[in-house]
Every structure is written in structure tokens, then in C-alpha cells.
Motif scaffolding. Structure first.
Motif, short mmCIF file in Angstrom:
data_model
loop_
_atom_site.label_atom_id
_atom_site.label_comp_id
_atom_site.label_asym_id
_atom_site.label_seq_id
_atom_site.Cartn_x
_atom_site.Cartn_y
_atom_site.Cartn_z
N UNK A 179 0.87 -1.18 0.00
CA UNK A 179 0.00 0.00 0.00
C UNK A 179 0.91 1.23 0.00
N UNK A 180 0.60 2.17 -0.86
CA UNK A 180 1.43 3.37 -0.91
C UNK A 180 0.78 4.43 -1.75
N UNK A 181 1.58 5.36 -2.21
CA UNK A 181 1.08 6.44 -3.05
C UNK A 181 2.01 6.64 -4.24
N UNK A 182 1.39 6.91 -5.37
CA UNK A 182 2.15 7.20 -6.58
C UNK A 182 2.13 8.69 -6.85
N UNK A 183 3.23 9.18 -7.39
CA UNK A 183 3.36 10.60 -7.71
C UNK A 183 3.76 10.74 -9.17
N UNK A 184 2.95 11.46 -9.92
CA UNK A 184 3.28 11.82 -11.30
C UNK A 184 3.40 13.33 -11.36
N UNK A 185 4.32 13.82 -12.18
CA UNK A 185 4.45 15.27 -12.25
C UNK A 185 5.00 15.70 -13.61
#
Length: 288
Positions: free
Chosen positions: A88-94
Motif C-alpha cells: 500500500x502506498x502512493x504514486x506521484x506523477x508530475x
């Protein structure tokens, strides 16, 4: 993926995603990652922007542990099954342009983005965030989410400030690993994109770029397409559009002058090319 990310084409049947990049869109997007929310909607995909997945809780032994950070390399087919099903985590796109970087992969020379152009097998570079830094990472991701949701005055600058904290950590963690991975093939791509940037305001062609790096145009086209999935001509067009977007946003130059600055002397042709690449006209982009 978040709505700021859109599929723009297919490569061998695999969707290729681009970050939206419009002035009114958030420059950073955070999304949940777990078995029910795998990266890329659970399908094989390619993206042309930096993507980071941070694991905050491991659910089983295997592909990911709490504190792992995965850097997904642009231009590579990514299998979302790796790590997503057991964590479980978080993805970051930028959008790299929001940090002042040029189009991929020329932004590989940016000191805070070079780690994403790593060349690791499978397109994923696995790093381990030290335990003492993990609360900082979770807090930064939560702050980015809050800014994305509220979008109050200064939210773009705040999101980029929190993102920079993570990128500095990544650059420090990945320096030696990425250097080893990139030594074999990065110099050629760096030379190609340096040649494009130096001649961007001219009637530039793939033949001109090939001459600048001392290769035949056929061989260069083959090598660049194999390594990035795109031709030299496509990268010239992409870099022109990136610079045009920057000039339209950051300056008051007449559109005809912007066209000339990116090597397109005919403003009408420039406008058609810009709308095809960005979905809006240059005037609409500037007004947006």
C-alpha cells in the motif's frame, strides 16, 4: 492515473501517456497504489513523464517493503503487477516542465530528475528511504494531496516545494546506482538532445542532428527509436512544442515570434502543429 494524465498514442499496442501540462492543471498528482489501485489502471503502459511510487505498508513478503521507493523510467513498458499487489502506498506523477526542465529525455540532465532516466531492468529502479526520512516523505505526500484538492492561492508553488523535498532525497539516494546504469548508453542521447536544443530556432531536421553527432541519419534514427520508442523527428517536434508552451506561458511575445523562436517560420503552420500536439490553439493556451 489522475485526469491530468492522458494517453496520446500507442506503441506496439501499448498505450503511451503524457502529463497534461496545461497551465490550469496541477503540476503534481498523487494517487493511491494498492492491489485495487495498481499503477496504469493495472495494464502494461508507457509514460513520458517522471513517476514515483512510495511504499508505506508492505502486505506480504516479495516485491516491495515499507520504505521502498520505485522510480519508473519514461519510455519503457511498465508492468504494474510489480510490487503493487503486495503493498500500500502512493504514486506521484508530475510535469517536468513545471520544474523548468525540457522535454524527456533531455531533462535527464536536470540534477533533480536524472535519477528517473536510470535504465534499470524492467524500467523500475528500487531505492530504500532511510527510516528517519520516512515520516518526512509521508508528510510531503499528504501536503501535496491537500494542495491538489484545495487549490488555494499559491498551491502550484507549494506542491512543487513539497515535491522538491522528495526529489532531493531521491537524487542523494540514487547517485551511484544511476551513474553506473547510465554510463553505457546515455552519452549518445545526451548529445542528440543537446544538438536539438542548440538548433531549435532553425529549420532543423533529423539529418542535421545526425551530422552534429557524427552518425548517419538511418543509424541514428534506428538507435534513438530503439532506446526511446520515438524517432528523432518526433523528438524535434516534441521539444519545439515544449519550448513553445514555455514561451506562451512565461512571456508576452507575439505568437509569430514564438513560432520563429522554435524554428517554425510560418505562424499558421505553427498554430496547426501546436493544436494537434496540445489540443488547443496557442492563443487558447496563453489564455488558459
Amino acid at each position: 492515473m489522475a485526469q491530468v494524465v492522458r494517453a496520446v498514442r500507442y506503441r506496439d499496442g501499448v498505450p503511451v501517456y503524457r502529463y497534461g501540462g496545461a497551465p490550469h492543471l496541477s503540476p503534481v498528482s498523487v494517487h493511491r497504489v494498492d492491489a485495487a489501485h495498481p499503477p496504469g489502471h493495472g495494464v502494461r503502459h508507457i509514460h513520458e513523464f517522471p513517476v514515483l511510487v512510495y511504499v508505506e505498508q508492505s502486505l506480504a513478503d516479495g516485491a516491495a517493503d515499507a520504505g521502498d521507493a520505485f522510480l519508473a523510467a519514461p519510455g519503457v513498458v511498465i508492468d504494474p503487477a510489480v510490487a503493487a499487489a503486495c503493498a500500500v502506498g502512493r504514486g506521484v506523477a508530475f510535469d517536468p516542465e513545471a520544474l523548468g526542465a525540457a522535454a524527456w529525455p533531455s531533462w535527464g540532465s536536470h540534477p533533480l530528475l536524472a535519477s528517473f532516466a536510470h535504465g534499470a531492468p524492467g524500467g523500475l529502479l528500487r531505492l530504500t528511504v532511510p527510516p528517519e526520512r520516512r515520516p518526512v516523505w509521508s508528510a510531503a505526500l499528504t501536503a501535496i494531496e491537500t494542495e491538489e484538492q484545495t487549490q488555494t492561492v499559491g498551491y502550484r508553488e507549494a506542491m512543487l516545494a513539497h515535491l522538491t523535498v522528495l526529489l532531493v532525497d531521491i537524487a542523494r539516494l540514487a547517485t551511484d546506482v544511476v551513474g553506473d546504469l547510465r554510463r553505457s548508453d546515455e552519452p549518445l542521447l545526451a548529445a542528440v538532445f543537446e544538438a536539438i536544443d542548440e538548433r531549435l530556432g532553425t529549420a532543423l531536421s533529423a539529418r542535421d542532428v545526425a551530422a552534429a553527432v557524427g552518425m548517419t541519419v538511418g543509424h541514428l534514427t534506428t538507435v534513438v527509436r530503439r532506446r526511446t520508442g520515438r524517432t528523432v523527428g518526433e523528438w524535434i517536434a516534441d521539444r519545439r512544442m515544449a519550448e513553445a508552451r514555455r514561451l506562451l506561458t512565461a512571456t508576452d511575445l507575439p505568437i509569430a515570434t514564438v513560432a520563429a523562436r522554435v524554428g517554425l517560420a510560418d505562424p499558421g503552420y505553427f498554430a496547426r502543429m501546436f493544436k494537434r500536439a496540445n489540443g488547443v490553439t496557442p492563443r487558447e493556451w496563453r489564455a488558459g
